[in-house]
Motif scaffolding. Sequence first.
Motif, short mmCIF file in Angstrom:
data_model
loop_
_atom_site.label_atom_id
_atom_site.label_comp_id
_atom_site.label_asym_id
_atom_site.label_seq_id
_atom_site.Cartn_x
_atom_site.Cartn_y
_atom_site.Cartn_z
N GLU A 86 68.91 -34.24 -34.84
CA GLU A 86 69.37 -32.87 -35.11
C GLU A 86 69.03 -32.44 -36.52
O GLU A 86 68.69 -31.29 -36.75
N LYS A 87 69.10 -33.35 -37.47
CA LYS A 87 68.78 -33.03 -38.85
C LYS A 87 67.28 -32.99 -39.06
O LYS A 87 66.58 -33.93 -38.68
N PRO A 88 66.75 -31.93 -39.63
CA PRO A 88 65.31 -31.93 -39.94
C PRO A 88 65.02 -32.88 -41.10
O PRO A 88 65.83 -33.01 -42.02
N ALA A 89 63.91 -33.52 -41.03
CA ALA A 89 63.51 -34.42 -42.11
C ALA A 89 63.20 -33.61 -43.35
O ALA A 89 62.90 -32.42 -43.29
N ARG A 90 63.26 -34.25 -44.51
CA ARG A 90 63.01 -33.53 -45.76
C ARG A 90 61.58 -32.97 -45.80
O ARG A 90 61.34 -31.94 -46.38
N THR A 91 60.65 -33.67 -45.19
CA THR A 91 59.27 -33.19 -45.21
C THR A 91 59.11 -31.97 -44.31
O THR A 91 58.21 -31.17 -44.51
N GLU A 92 59.98 -31.80 -43.34
CA GLU A 92 59.87 -30.65 -42.43
C GLU A 92 60.56 -29.41 -42.99
O GLU A 92 60.32 -28.31 -42.52
N ALA A 93 61.44 -29.57 -43.97
CA ALA A 93 62.18 -28.43 -44.50
C ALA A 93 61.27 -27.37 -45.11
O ALA A 93 61.41 -26.19 -44.79
N PRO A 94 60.31 -27.73 -45.99
CA PRO A 94 59.41 -26.69 -46.52
C PRO A 94 58.58 -26.04 -45.43
O PRO A 94 58.31 -24.84 -45.50
N GLU A 95 58.21 -26.79 -44.42
CA GLU A 95 57.41 -26.21 -43.35
C GLU A 95 58.20 -25.14 -42.60
O GLU A 95 57.64 -24.11 -42.22
N ASN B 43 58.97 -19.16 -41.46
CA ASN B 43 59.71 -17.89 -41.52
C ASN B 43 58.89 -16.81 -42.22
O ASN B 43 59.02 -15.64 -41.92
N PHE B 44 58.04 -17.19 -43.19
CA PHE B 44 57.22 -16.22 -43.89
C PHE B 44 56.09 -15.69 -43.01
O PHE B 44 55.49 -14.67 -43.34
N ASN B 45 55.78 -16.35 -41.91
CA ASN B 45 54.74 -15.86 -41.01
C ASN B 45 55.13 -14.52 -40.40
O ASN B 45 54.27 -13.74 -40.01
#
Length: 52
Positions: free
Chosen positions: A7-16, A21-23
């Motif tokens: 359920e928790k996103p990995a730290r590497t996935e957070a910036p992605e 959202n900016f797309n």
Amino acid sequence: MDGKEQEKPARTEAPESVYENFNKVPVKVLDFVIGLCIIALIVVIAAGILNR
């Protein structure tokens, strides 16, 4: 426990996820916001120089 970890996103996935959202934001809007920031920075620097 594996269910909670997924359920928790990995730290590497957070910036992605932020970039995804900016797309949805048009490039013209981002350019406008960047332009406003640059103008505000110039105004603050000029005000600092004039107040010496």
